[in-house]
Design an enzyme around this catalytic site. Structure first.
Site, PDB file in Angstrom:
ATOM      1  CG  ASP A 121      -1.728   1.256   1.383  1.00 43.63           C
ATOM      2  OD1 ASP A 121      -1.775   2.058   0.430  1.00 43.63           O
ATOM      3  OD2 ASP A 121      -2.319   1.457   2.470  1.00 43.63           O
TER       4      ASP A 121
ATOM      5  CD  GLU B 240      -4.955   3.592  -2.233  1.00 41.64           C
ATOM      6  OE1 GLU B 240      -5.821   4.336  -1.718  1.00 41.64           O
ATOM      7  OE2 GLU B 240      -3.818   3.986  -2.549  1.00 41.64           O
TER       8      GLU B 240
ATOM      9  CE  LYS C 182      -1.781   6.925  -3.289  1.00 42.61           C
ATOM     10  NZ  LYS C 182      -2.274   5.958  -2.284  1.00 42.61           N
TER      11      LYS C 182
END
Length: 569
Positions: free
Chosen positions: A7, A139, A66
């Site tokens: 992740d 996700e 990100k």
């Protein structure tokens, strides 16, 4: 081969594996289960994780990289992919230290609403870190995998994923190990970072602190983040934090009630996205079997209460929301490596894909929320006589206008046979793989000449601009559709006029002037963008010239002109 799931988060990153069918999180960064997604370039090699957070020189430290994935922006002279690779290398080393052998592949998760460019950028970052991406998994889908196998429940569930930098809302049907995504929505610029900013703004205003520099604000956000995390993990109703501002120590304060007030508008934005996603899936909240909470921000009691109240459904938070995504990714990695058919994942395209049409409209080829992998075809033709090339502009977004979408690629198919307009046939194929990545090919069917484009990141837009364009697309959908309709009518009419003008000399002489006047009237209506008049005059012209079309075609086949035939009668 060891199953690894990663992740790669905005504020924290997690790596997990599987043992005897059970996923578990690996220790990283001095025994912790999360790695702060922070890189400091004060030293060489750079510091990563908690060591980077502790650096006093915030000007050389990168947070929340990100949010910039897929953009052309550079930070400290480095691309977002290069900085993200440092995080991935740190996670990879932790896994290699744990298992005592090289780690070369992993399933990596991305926000469900990540664009094609952002997904490719994530793959590039993994490649720089020496990791082969087995699959990119959304996700919330990964979290649902962890939840579904843990709870062994079937039904329709929503995944509410509020992380450090992004928000995703997905609806999945879980049945006998099959995870089918029905719809997904989100905002790549909505998350814990924004909550931290709200806490800073609240205290800065209350204490009358002004003109904070970039470094001073970064430090203030670290204080705010600590206070927020304390409220998430403690039953205490309030917390104080100490902020050293230019030699003076100030006290930041935060309570559960103040936090609830601060984030109210932010939560309403998430619920608006959720409601839109439910409509996309043709569902309402009463048809859900529950809502799965994912992401560090769902630890906040004010968030849980608001979610429970909005959906009026049971909420599931049994799995640590910080770890659920990585755990699901690890399970997916094991499924891929062992070819375990018990776990089948059916994901969807997050944003509509299409091509620009003549005049600036969009032909939508693969619509958002289409299950992947998928392949769609369209057939196009030439606009004018003897046209030997055709340009294609590949777009991504929900607007009906090209200017409201993101440009992914432009290419030209050449060496089309020189034929009359509308005769050549060019087949365009859009293919989206299991990672959500797009390949576009075009082929002229008569000659077989072809062109293929693997979509690479567009450098024309920043992430902020992308979000702005998406918001505009939804806000202006009706106006854009009307404008796109006008474009289509004008372009189609102009094409028809070219044909009518090419045959006007073959209409009987006593009718030509009237026909020319009708054509000029249509051209005037086009210049004035009067769509109703264009359509009305076009119908009238079609009625009159239609009387002669069969005779014109027959005369051409016989090699004689219609007016010559009429004179001999």
């Amino acid at each position: 081969m060891i199953a690894i799931g990663i992740d790669l988060g905005t504020t924290n990153s997690v790596i997990a594996s599987v043992e005897n069918g059970q996923p578990y999180v690996l220790s990283v960064d001095s025994g912790h289960k999360t790695l702060p997604s922070v890189v400091s370039y004060v030293h060489n090699p750079p510091l990563v994780g908690r060591a980077a957070v502790m650096q006093q020189d915030n000007s050389s430290t990168v947070f929340s990289v990100k949010r910039l994935m897929g953009s052309s922006e550079k930070i400290l002279g480095r691309t977002p992919e290069e900085i993200s690779a440092e995080l991935l290398m740190c996670l990879r080393k932790a896994a290699e230290d744990n298992f005592g052998q090289p780690i070369t592949s992993a399933v990596i998760t991305v926000p469900a609403h990540f664009s094609d460019a952002q997904r490719i950028a994530t793959q590039h970052a993994a490649s720089l870190a020496g990791i082969k991406v087995l699959r990119l998994v959304n996700e919330p889908t990964a979290a649902a995998i962890a939840f579904g196998l843990d709870q062994e429940q079937d039904g329709i569930f929503a995944v509410y994923d509020l992380g450090g930098g992004t928000f995703d809302f997905s609806i999945l049907r879980l049945q006998s190990g099959v995870f089918q995504v029905l719809a997904t929505g989100g905002d790549n610029y909505l998350g814990g970072d924004d909550i931290d900013n709200l806490i800073v703004d609240y205290n800065v205003e209350k204490l009358s602190l002004h003109d904070l520099t970039t470094d001073e604000r970064k430090y203030a956000k670290l204080v705010a983040k600590h206070m927020k995390e304390h409220l998430a993990s403690s039953a205490d109703g309030c917390i104080d934090g100490h902020y050293n501002f230019r030699g003076t120590v100030y006290t930041f304060s935060l309570s559960q009630s103040v936090l609830s007030t601060l984030i109210d508008k932010l939560l309403k934005r998430t619920f608006s996205i959720a409601d839109d996603t439910l409509r996309d899936a043709s569902l309402n909240s009463s048809e859900l079997n529950g809502v799965v909470l994912v992401g560090g921000m769902t630890k906040l009691e004010s968030v849980r209460m608001a979610v429970r109240e909005h959906f009026a459904q049971q909420i599931f938070c049994d799995i640590n929301p910080d770890e659920a995504v990585a755990l699901g990714a690890a399970l997916q990695a094991e499924s891929i490596q062992t070819k375990n058919k018990r776990l089948l994942l059916i994901d969807v395209v997050p944003l509509t894909l299409g091509v620009e049409t003549f005049g600036g409209g969009v032909d939508k080829i693969i619509h958002r929320n289409t299950p992947i992998p998928t392949v769609e075809k369209r057939e196009y033709t030439t606009y004018c006589d003897n046209q030997q090339g055709m340009q294609f502009h590949v777009l991504q977004g929900e607007s009906s206008l090209a200017e409201g979408c993101r440009s992914l690629a432009k290419f030209e198919l050449r060496d089309i046979p020189p034929l009359p307009a509308g005769i050549a046939r060019v087949e365009v194929l859009f293919s989206v793989d299991v990672n959500g990545l797009l390949t576009v090919s075009a082929r002229e069917k008569q000659t077989g000449v072809s062109q293929t484009v693997l979509i690479s990141p567009s450098t024309g837009l920043t992430q902020e601009q992308m979000i702005e364009l998406l918001e505009k697309a939804y806000a202006n959908r009706k106006a854009d559709d009307e404008k796109a309709h006008k474009i289509f009518v004008k372009v189609e009419t102009e094409r028809i006029l070219l044909f009518w003008e090419s045959i006007i000399e073959e209409v009987p002489a006593d009718e030509r002037n009237a026909m020319r006047q009708r054509i000029e009237g249509i051209k005037t209506a086009i210049a004035q963008e009067d769509i109703d008049t264009i359509l009305s005059l076009r119908r009238d012209m079609e009625k009159h010239i239609g009387c002669y079309l069969d005779d014109i075609i027959n005369s051409r086949l016989s090699g004689q002109r219609l007016d010559a035939i009429s004179k001999t009668i």
